[in-house]
Scaffold this active site. Structure first.
Site, PDB file in Angstrom:
ATOM      1  N   CYS A  12       0.860  -1.179   0.000  1.00 21.11           N
ATOM      2  CA  CYS A  12       0.000   0.000   0.000  1.00 21.11           C
ATOM      3  C   CYS A  12       0.898   1.232   0.000  1.00 21.11           C
ATOM      4  O   CYS A  12       2.071   1.138  -0.365  1.00 21.11           O
ATOM      5  CB  CYS A  12      -1.005  -0.009   1.151  1.00 21.11           C
ATOM      6  SG  CYS A  12      -0.300   0.194   2.810  1.00 21.11           S
ATOM      7  N   ASP A  33      -8.371   3.396   0.922  1.00 21.62           N
ATOM      8  CA  ASP A  33      -7.472   3.745   2.016  1.00 21.62           C
ATOM      9  C   ASP A  33      -8.291   4.392   3.136  1.00 21.62           C
ATOM     10  O   ASP A  33      -8.881   5.448   2.940  1.00 21.62           O
ATOM     11  CB  ASP A  33      -6.408   4.722   1.515  1.00 21.62           C
ATOM     12  CG  ASP A  33      -5.302   4.969   2.524  1.00 21.62           C
ATOM     13  OD1 ASP A  33      -5.466   4.600   3.714  1.00 21.62           O
ATOM     14  OD2 ASP A  33      -4.273   5.532   2.124  1.00 21.62           O
ATOM     15  N   ARG A  68      -3.652  -0.674   5.176  1.00 25.05           N
ATOM     16  CA  ARG A  68      -4.177  -1.761   4.351  1.00 25.05           C
ATOM     17  C   ARG A  68      -3.239  -2.950   4.201  1.00 25.05           C
ATOM     18  O   ARG A  68      -3.651  -4.106   4.394  1.00 25.05           O
ATOM     19  CB  ARG A  68      -4.549  -1.227   2.959  1.00 25.05           C
ATOM     20  CG  ARG A  68      -5.641  -0.186   3.000  1.00 25.05           C
ATOM     21  CD  ARG A  68      -5.799   0.506   1.662  1.00 25.05           C
ATOM     22  NE  ARG A  68      -4.619   1.333   1.387  1.00 25.05           N
ATOM     23  CZ  ARG A  68      -4.380   1.926   0.230  1.00 25.05           C
ATOM     24  NH1 ARG A  68      -5.224   1.777  -0.769  1.00 25.05           N
ATOM     25  NH2 ARG A  68      -3.302   2.675   0.061  1.00 25.05           N
TER      26      ARG A  68
END
Length: 155
Positions: free
Chosen positions: A10, A125, A16
């Site tokens: 990420c 996100d 994440r």
């Protein structure tokens, strides 16, 4: 080619990707699949830091421990170390392709696409969102990992 290792990527490696790593580690082991998993970020802002406190709470509430996690940045040699490199979103995938310069393009993919868990294609996100976004991230990571397991079991 059999998959023996997977890297989740990420932006900062504090929300994440560490979540996907923890979910994958638990469920791959539970499915009897011996696959090394790790995570990193395309950016280096959070190197050495723990996962975001909100993600740690959401993950722990669902049975995943992110306490040991320490963020790291994607390295050029990761393309040689991992069989599969799964980006959380299109921007991360673009940055990975740029870094690797076409090397290993067949092993780079969007996590949710590769796992057959889309839509959405991009894993949102939660960093700038409300706490509920972190809980929703856990659900999405679990769905993605279940798809990943199904795909890995295909002959």
């Amino acid at each position: 080619m059999p998959i023996k290792s997977a890297l989740f990527i990420c932006l900062g490696n504090i929300c994440r990707s560490p979540l996907a790593e923890a979910v994958a580690r638990k469920h791959l082991a539970g499915a009897g699949l011996d696959i090394e998993v790790a995570s990193c970020g395309t950016g280096g802002w959070h190197v050495g830091e723990q996962a975001d406190p909100r993600m740690r709470v959401a993950a722990l509430n669902a049975g995943y421990d992110l306490e040991p996690h320490r963020a790291r940045q994607l390295h050029a040699d990761d393309i040689d170390r991992f069989d599969l490199l799964l980006a959380m979103d299109s921007n991360n995938l673009r940055d990975m392709r740029r870094m690797f310069g076409g090397k290993g393009d067949d092993r780079l993919a969007l996590f949710l696409d590769w796992a057959g868990a889309a839509p959405p294609r991009d894993f949102p996100d939660p960093y700038y969102e409300e706490l509920t976004a972190f809980t929703q991230s856990v659900v999405l990571a679990e769905r993605g990992v279940q798809g990943l397991i199904q795909r890995l079991r295909q002959p």
